[in-house]
Design a protein around this motif. Structure first.
Motif, PDB file in Angstrom:
ATOM      1  N   ARG A 128       5.179  19.378 -22.625  1.00  0.00           N
ATOM      2  CA  ARG A 128       4.873  20.793 -21.928  1.00  0.00           C
ATOM      3  C   ARG A 128       5.938  20.742 -20.856  1.00  0.00           C
ATOM      4  NH1 ARG A 128      -0.599  23.272 -19.345  1.00  0.00           N
ATOM      5  NH2 ARG A 128      -0.903  23.778 -21.592  1.00  0.00           N
ATOM      6  N   MET A 146      16.790  18.883 -25.264  1.00  0.00           N
ATOM      7  CA  MET A 146      16.461  20.285 -25.468  1.00  0.00           C
ATOM      8  C   MET A 146      16.540  21.215 -24.101  1.00  0.00           C
ATOM      9  SD  MET A 146      12.974  19.781 -27.657  1.00  0.00           S
ATOM     10  CE  MET A 146      12.955  18.650 -29.024  1.00  0.00           C
ATOM     11  N   ILE A 177       6.949  25.973 -21.818  1.00  0.00           N
ATOM     12  CA  ILE A 177       7.216  25.817 -23.034  1.00  0.00           C
ATOM     13  C   ILE A 177       6.223  24.617 -23.776  1.00  0.00           C
ATOM     14  CG2 ILE A 177       8.657  25.349 -25.086  1.00  0.00           C
ATOM     15  CD1 ILE A 177      10.869  26.749 -22.688  1.00  0.00           C
ATOM     16  N   GLU A 178       5.475  24.615 -24.776  1.00  0.00           N
ATOM     17  CA  GLU A 178       4.953  23.655 -25.164  1.00  0.00           C
ATOM     18  C   GLU A 178       5.530  23.549 -26.723  1.00  0.00           C
ATOM     19  OE1 GLU A 178       0.382  23.439 -23.796  1.00  0.00           O
ATOM     20  OE2 GLU A 178       0.732  23.836 -25.820  1.00  0.00           O
ATOM     21  N   VAL A 179       6.165  22.090 -26.837  1.00  0.00           N
ATOM     22  CA  VAL A 179       6.779  21.516 -28.001  1.00  0.00           C
ATOM     23  C   VAL A 179       5.972  20.320 -28.722  1.00  0.00           C
ATOM     24  CG1 VAL A 179       8.788  20.791 -29.193  1.00  0.00           C
ATOM     25  CG2 VAL A 179       8.940  22.344 -27.174  1.00  0.00           C
ATOM     26  N   GLU A 180       5.631  20.556 -29.891  1.00  0.00           N
ATOM     27  CA  GLU A 180       5.156  19.451 -30.787  1.00  0.00           C
ATOM     28  C   GLU A 180       6.152  18.604 -31.249  1.00  0.00           C
ATOM     29  OE1 GLU A 180       0.868  21.307 -32.488  1.00  0.00           O
ATOM     30  OE2 GLU A 180       2.306  20.058 -33.763  1.00  0.00           O
ATOM     31  N   LEU A 181       5.993  17.258 -31.098  1.00  0.00           N
ATOM     32  CA  LEU A 181       7.034  16.451 -31.417  1.00  0.00           C
ATOM     33  C   LEU A 181       6.372  15.282 -32.470  1.00  0.00           C
ATOM     34  CD1 LEU A 181       8.593  15.815 -28.116  1.00  0.00           C
ATOM     35  CD2 LEU A 181       9.735  17.178 -29.803  1.00  0.00           C
ATOM     36  N   HIS A 182       7.112  15.134 -33.598  1.00  0.00           N
ATOM     37  CA  HIS A 182       6.684  14.217 -34.695  1.00  0.00           C
ATOM     38  C   HIS A 182       7.098  12.851 -34.500  1.00  0.00           C
ATOM     39  CE1 HIS A 182       6.714  17.809 -37.233  1.00  0.00           C
ATOM     40  NE2 HIS A 182       5.296  17.763 -36.747  1.00  0.00           N
ATOM     41  N   GLN A 198      14.586  13.259 -26.082  1.00  0.00           N
ATOM     42  CA  GLN A 198      14.893  14.466 -26.759  1.00  0.00           C
ATOM     43  C   GLN A 198      14.472  15.646 -26.176  1.00  0.00           C
ATOM     44  OE1 GLN A 198      12.249  14.631 -30.327  1.00  0.00           O
ATOM     45  NE2 GLN A 198      14.021  15.332 -31.513  1.00  0.00           N
TER      46      GLN A 198
END
Lengths: 80, 80
Positions: free
Chosen positions: B4, B61, B42-47, B57
């Motif tokens: 987040r 970004m 901004i919410e980013v899903e990371l694998h 990472q």
């Protein structure tokens, strides 16, 4: 007292900004990126020390102006 | 893992959106409202499951795409 309000599109509502960010991240070479959602973050300074009254006031602000309850959810954090 | 990211204009950078919100809140009758700042969330899903790698990472970004380091600050929160 400071209120921090997070406004997000509800799940299921298309988020073109988030998709654009996701596409750009992949284009820049970032791997392992899943879904991306973009929301708003609003910080409001309040001239009150009563947390309960402040919360009620901020909730009214969200319902009337800051969020669109049809498509958006919001959460409120208060700090001294 | 979910990141987040809060992106805010730096102090001293004019925030017209925040000022517009502040003006509208006063116009709607809300009293005791001080300064208002609007930022992005901004919410980013990371694998990935490696928190340190994920943080590095996401920082990259932010520096490359999500924030403008000349006028914006950002903070990163990771959750499982």
């Amino acid at each position: 007292m400071k209120a921090r309000i997070h406004v997000f599109l509800k799940d299921g509502v298309l988020d073109p900004q988030g998709e654009a960010i996701s596409g750009s991240l992949k284009h820049l070479g970032f791997e392992g990126v899943g879904s991306v959602r973009q929301g708003k973050l609003i910080e409001v300074e309040l001239h009150t020390a009563d947390a309960e009254a402040a919360h009620d006031q901020v909730k009214a602000m969200c319902d009337k102006l800051l969020a669109n309850p049809v498509i958006e959810n919001y959460s409120i954090e208060l700090s001294a």
